[in-house]
Enzyme design. Structure first.
Site, PDB file in Angstrom:
ATOM      1  N   LYS A  46       0.849  -1.195   0.000  1.00 20.29           N
ATOM      2  CA  LYS A  46       0.000   0.000   0.000  1.00 20.29           C
ATOM      3  C   LYS A  46       0.883   1.243   0.000  1.00 20.29           C
ATOM      4  O   LYS A  46       1.736   1.410   0.884  1.00 20.29           O
ATOM      5  CB  LYS A  46      -0.887  -0.043   1.252  1.00 20.29           C
ATOM      6  CG  LYS A  46      -2.155   0.755   1.155  1.00 20.29           C
ATOM      7  CD  LYS A  46      -3.023   0.419   2.362  1.00 20.29           C
ATOM      8  CE  LYS A  46      -4.270   1.262   2.405  1.00 20.29           C
ATOM      9  NZ  LYS A  46      -4.926   1.150   3.724  1.00 20.29           N
TER      10      LYS A  46
HETATM   11  C1  E4P Z   1      -8.189   1.720   4.059  1.00 17.12           C
HETATM   12  O1  E4P Z   1      -7.517   1.336   3.158  1.00 17.12           O
HETATM   13  C2  E4P Z   1      -8.056   3.066   4.648  1.00 17.12           C
HETATM   14  O2  E4P Z   1      -6.809   3.219   5.231  1.00 17.12           O
HETATM   15  C3  E4P Z   1      -9.157   3.278   5.640  1.00 17.12           C
HETATM   16  O3  E4P Z   1     -10.370   2.851   5.059  1.00 17.12           O
HETATM   17  C4  E4P Z   1      -9.259   4.690   6.159  1.00 17.12           C
HETATM   18  O4  E4P Z   1     -10.439   4.776   6.919  1.00 17.12           O
HETATM   19  P1  E4P Z   1     -10.749   5.976   7.933  1.00 17.12           P
HETATM   20  O5  E4P Z   1     -11.013   7.213   7.148  1.00 17.12           O
HETATM   21  O6  E4P Z   1     -11.950   5.520   8.699  1.00 17.12           O
HETATM   22  O7  E4P Z   1      -9.523   6.119   8.808  1.00 17.12           O
END
Ligand code: E4P
Length: 217
Positions: free
Chosen positions: A87
């Site tokens: 990622k």
């Molecule tokens: C997933 O890949 C993201 O990091 C995550 O959904 C972020 O979510 P949040 O905005 O609730 O922190």
């Protein structure tokens, strides 16, 4: 639409996996910290533990912000398990790193995406997934699902193979609307996945059927 769970909590991952509808996991440094995972060895082991549970794509985020650092870190992450997806943040060096991983056969998830322009760049670099954060878009008074719809449309018209992974999901309605506008994947907290189950008429109807069943001969 594929269902990923957005957590580093092993119990929640097991619970979602046991439902039989889980297609993968996404994590981020905040979610890992929430589980008290500290130090490189513990982080790598935790990703391996997640991969062993789901045997499906698991996004593991780099914390370097320069090209060389992201490549070095991503190579270590990818070596943990064949299901790891590296990622990478949507920054200039991140795009270069995504291209490098694409050229070297390593899957990537481009994270922290908030516009269609960013999504086009991620697709051009060959990202496997692009992660628009729709809950955070909603928080800034825009409609996050509209962003998913626009990116899905652009990818379709242009023939990009990058999968639209709707992230920052806050509720079950987000999941339904993302499915409606063509998200390839939704990564959700367990509570939002379980929220899809809920309907008061289901509960009332089941209670009535069970009550009537006691009168069956
Ligand atoms: C997933 O890949 C993201 O990091 C995550 O959904 C972020 O979510 P949040 O905005 O609730 O922190």
């Amino acid at each position: 639409m594929k269902f990923f769970i957005d957590t580093a909590n092993l119990d929640q991952i097991r619970e979602a996996n046991d439902l039989g509808i889980l297609d993968g996991v996404t994590t981020n440094p905040s979610l890992m910290a929430k589980e008290g995972i500290k130090g490189t060895d513990a982080v790598l082991k935790h990703y391996k533990d997640i991969c062993d549970i789901v045997k499906a794509p698991v996004s593991a985020e780099v914390i370097s912000t320069d090209f060389a650092g992201m490549v070095e870190e991503g190579k270590k992450l990818a070596a943990i398990d064949p299901h790891i997806v590296v990622k990478i943040p949507m920054i200039k060096d991140g795009i270069k790193a995504i291209k490098w991983f694409t050229d070297n056969g390593i899957k990537t998830n481009c994270t922290l995406v908030f516009s269609s322009g960013q999504a086009i760049l991620a697709a051009k670099a060959g990202a496997t997934y692009v992660s628009p954060f729709i809950g955070r878009v909603d928080d800034s008074n825009w409609d996050g699902v509209d962003l998913i719809a626009q990116i899905a449309q652009i990818y379709s018209v242009q023939g990009f193979e990058t999968q639209v992974l709707a992230a920052s999901i806050r509720n079950a309605l987000h999941i339904v609307r993302c499915a409606e506008v063509g998200a390839d994947v939704c990564t959700c907290p367990l509570s939002s996945i379980l929220g899809l189950l809920k309907h008061p008429l289901t509960d009332l109807g089941l209670a009535q059927f069970l009550a009537d069943a006691k009168n069956m001969g």
